[in-house]
Design an enzyme around this catalytic site. Sequence first.
Site: not given
Lengths: 242, 304
Positions: B45, B131, B192, B266
């Site tokens: 994380k 982010c 990406i 993901g």
Amino acid sequence: MKQSRFDIVSNSPVALNTFKMLLRGDCSGFTAPGQFINIRIDGFFLRRPISVYDFGDGCVSIVYRVAGRGTEALSRLSHGSLDLLLPLGNGFDVSKAGKHSLLLGGGVGSAPLHALAKALAGAGKRVTAVMGFNSAAEVFGEEELARAGAEVIICTLDGSRGEKGYVTGPMQGLDYDMFYACGPEPMLRAVEKTAVSDGQFSFEERMGCGFGACMGCSCETKYGAKRICRDGPVLNREEIIW
Amino acid sequence: MVNTSVALSGLVLDNPVIAASGVFGYGREFAELYDINILGSFSIKGTTLLPRFGNPTPRIAETYAGMINSVGLQNPGADKVLEEELPNIAKIFRKPVIANVGGFSAEQYALCAEKLAAAPNVGLIELNISCPNVHGGGMAFGTDPAAAAEVTRAVKAAVSKPVYVKLSPNVTDIAEMAAAVEEAGADGISLINTLLGMRIDLRTRRPVLAAGMGGVSGPAVFPVALRMVYQVYEAVSVPVIGMGGVSSAEDVIEMMLAGATAVEIGAANLTDPFCCRDIVNALPAAMKKYGIENLSDIIGGAHG
């Protein structure tokens, strides 16, 4: 948590925009009322987290409101099987119950109170369930809750059934030593302001995974960040930051 | 026997399948479901120097063949990750992990990376300069080549382990960004991150997400990710980790043909918690089907 296929036994309306689905499969993992399942629906990327109405004897039942396209698709299924993740969440802590527990449900948030009432009444506790709905057309589960051993009080906002007003109305006249509440957040806030005993609240939140991986449903508590899906959905009254 | 191993800057992985940052926590929830040692690796994380709660909820919205998140880098901070989470990971995962690092200044990135790189089970650093869900940082570094290069240089000066820079797709020229961080010393590129997007609730007429916008991921973004990996492969000579909507062994092979040395998975983990295990198990058969003996031989194979 397990990923498991369950057969759809039945899926039918029980009130306005509200359906009850009975699913058959391995329910051995459930540990408490108030846990939930996460359902994959064909054509939708995210699963739909739905609280459990009842479980046992190789079946789990859910009561859900048609709120969007996903639950609408779910409501159209009559047979076949579904891919579930279960059981999820902590559920209610019945060991906190004293002599008289008050169960407070708002709309479809009343669903998990059914298994809770059964568990508490089965343990010889006195149970009063106050369930609030917008109108008579939305009321469900009243008779089953009474059969489970609860004294049931229905409230409707428009007065078309039971007492007119919110669940906090009848709540004020009752003598209880523990409460359990599940419903929309404005209702939970009102219960917090009215309650005179220790209690537990079950929260709803949009979820990514439902099993604690994505941090999509986090909330801040007095003991740090908690995930509604994994550390909840049930939180103790004293830890909640409103 | 097919050979699935690949190498990232000297770090040899048994297979190219890496669980992506942000969907795998610190591995604990998945280790309860299956033996996560089957993975090539996983990316922890996103961790920042100081603890962060992240954004208000709702943080999750759905879209066709995907989802949008605005978690906002919720994490317990570098010290706690170093002292508690990374040692806990070592108990359930015996291979090196990827430490995903976020930040709000070049100094913070460098300090955070330096702390995490000290853990023996961190194999490489993945710099998250992309982010979309935090203000005043994150993607701001990932959309300006000069700022991206500055962060890369600061982190390279602070750590000796390989540094991979995770790029944002929310730019006009992804190849320019990749070239800028390679020039600044990046040992590899990962891409990406999510694509900035939003949904609006028709009943409330307000954005579904409390933050308004968030990052789109899932199968919907796979062709975009594949195209960008393809472009970056041509622009740099360092290894590329490809990600974005990968959900099958065939997707892994396609991403590698575009130029990825390894592949992160993901969003698929969130709807199918066993998908990484199943993809690793499905790889040998998929390789046989397409006549692949050594998986590393096909890296960039789609380029003429």
